[in-house]
Design an enzyme around this catalytic site. Structure first.
Site, PDB file in Angstrom:
ATOM      1  N   GLY A  16       6.993  -3.919  -2.657  1.00  0.00           N
ATOM      2  CA  GLY A  16       5.639  -4.369  -2.962  1.00  0.00           C
ATOM      3  C   GLY A  16       4.581  -3.402  -2.477  1.00  0.00           C
ATOM      4  N   ASN A  18       2.637  -1.160  -4.098  1.00  0.00           N
ATOM      5  CA  ASN A  18       1.604  -0.642  -4.994  1.00  0.00           C
ATOM      6  C   ASN A  18       0.212  -1.145  -4.630  1.00  0.00           C
ATOM      7  OD1 ASN A  18       2.913  -3.155  -6.370  1.00  0.00           O
ATOM      8  ND2 ASN A  18       0.859  -3.052  -7.246  1.00  0.00           N
ATOM      9  N   GLY A  20      -2.232  -3.692  -1.422  1.00  0.00           N
ATOM     10  CA  GLY A  20      -2.298  -4.488  -0.204  1.00  0.00           C
ATOM     11  C   GLY A  20      -1.626  -3.868   0.996  1.00  0.00           C
ATOM     12  N   GLY A  22       1.494  -3.512   1.627  1.00  0.00           N
ATOM     13  CA  GLY A  22       2.593  -2.626   1.284  1.00  0.00           C
ATOM     14  C   GLY A  22       2.127  -1.216   0.979  1.00  0.00           C
ATOM     15  N   SER A 146       4.386 -14.937   7.722  1.00  0.00           N
ATOM     16  CA  SER A 146       3.011 -15.392   7.538  1.00  0.00           C
ATOM     17  C   SER A 146       2.711 -16.498   8.534  1.00  0.00           C
ATOM     18  CB  SER A 146       2.838 -15.923   6.105  1.00  0.00           C
ATOM     19  OG  SER A 146       1.635 -16.649   5.963  1.00  0.00           O
ATOM     20  N   TYR A 171       5.264 -22.180  -0.571  1.00  0.00           N
ATOM     21  CA  TYR A 171       4.998 -20.871   0.028  1.00  0.00           C
ATOM     22  C   TYR A 171       5.364 -20.885   1.505  1.00  0.00           C
ATOM     23  CZ  TYR A 171       2.422 -16.783   1.696  1.00  0.00           C
ATOM     24  OH  TYR A 171       2.082 -15.592   2.290  1.00  0.00           O
TER      25      TYR A 171
END
Length: 302
Positions: A16, A18, A20, A22, A146, A171
């Protein structure tokens, strides 16, 4: 931001990456000299991220490879490619995720989207990449959890949320599962006498497109993120620090959890944070690991 230890000669996979946290993690690792694999579902977006990293740091060693964590066949293809490279993998950063889509979606394999993408995909990836990780001198797996893990619960009776789907509760389950993954992988590495270090991190409340992207799934227009309404929030540079510390920090230790030190764990410099009560049961972690092995058809090498 604190300077990272020199990563010259080390290979790192960041999922991930690409956008934020990451992307910031991949950028900082490339700046420090690592050979970074940008593992993304949409390769053109990965190419754009790689080009931006190279513009900023012309010496950067970055490459883009396709990885869709919502498709176990894609996970297997990606892992096979890394193994076939015949190179040690020093660090795996399990960062990619999706947050709170408004209705229940399924992965290619029929899992609830968040449980499949945030947990089962990374679980399978970690198992499948373990041979390359164990070839490294000091391998590490850093997994992003998280604050949502705190109220999270593992619903063994309905892991896939086929009944009464709740976007945030699903989530929270997936992020608690990520934390349990990191903790049980540490336990197993100790039991097996492996040199592997397994760590976990959370970003507090960091301004990325994660919140808006999840809520926009299935809709015709993007949903505003609304992050700035929160009294405590931070930019991606600070928000990536716990994950970077978990991934390559010299003082990071296996089984530890890292996050912001500020109010309510939302913002601030990185510190070691307490494992929430929801994740402290070793029996829970072991049971979930066994279920994930069955669901993904993957396991650690003997």
């Amino acid at each position: 931001m604190p300077k990272l230890p020199d990563q010259t000669g080390r290979r790192v996979v960041v999922t991930g990456s690409n956008s934020g946290t990451g992307r910031e993690t991949a950028t900082r690792l490339a700046e420090a000299g690592a050979s970074v694999v940008i593992a993304v579902r949409t390769t053109p977006k990965g190419d754009e991220a790689a080009a931006a990293i190279r513009r900023q740091f012309p010496h950067a060693d970055v490459e883009v490879r396709e990885l869709d964590l919502a498709d176990l066949a894609s996970v297997r293809r990606f892992a096979a490619g890394i193994i076939d490279d015949d190179r040690p993998l020093d660090v795996l950063v399990n960062n990619a995720g999706v947050m709170a889509p408004p209705k229940r979606f399924e992965t290619v394999d029929g899992f609830e989207l968040q449980f499949g993408t945030n947990y089962l995909g990374p679980f399978a990836l970690t198992n499948l990449l373990m041979p390359a990780l164990l070839r490294a001198e000091a391998p590490r797996v850093a997994t992003m959890s998280s604050l949502a893990a705190i109220p999270g619960r593992i619903r063994f009776g309905d892991l896939q949320w086929t009944r009464r789907y709740s976007p945030f509760r699903a989530y929270a389950q997936s992020k608690l599962a990520d934390l349990l993954l990191a903790l049980h992988l540490h336990t197993l590495s100790v039991e097996l006498d492996w040199p592997l270090v397994s760590t976990a991190a959370h970003p507090g409340y960091t301004r990325t497109n994660l919140q808006a992207a999840g809520r926009s799934l299935g809709g015709s227009r993007p949903v505003p993120g609304g992050q700035r309404a929160m009294p405590f929030n931070q930019g991606v540079e600070q928000g990536s620090e716990p994950l970077l510390f978990a991934a390559v920090g010299r003082a990071a230790v296996g089984g530890a959890y890292y996050g912001p030190s500020g109010p309510f764990g939302m913002t601030g410099p990185t510190t070691t944070v307490s494992i929430p009560g929801s994740a402290r049961s070793t029996d829970l972690a072991r049971s979930l690991w066994a279920v994930a092995e069955d669901l993904t058809g993957t396991s650690l090498p003997a």
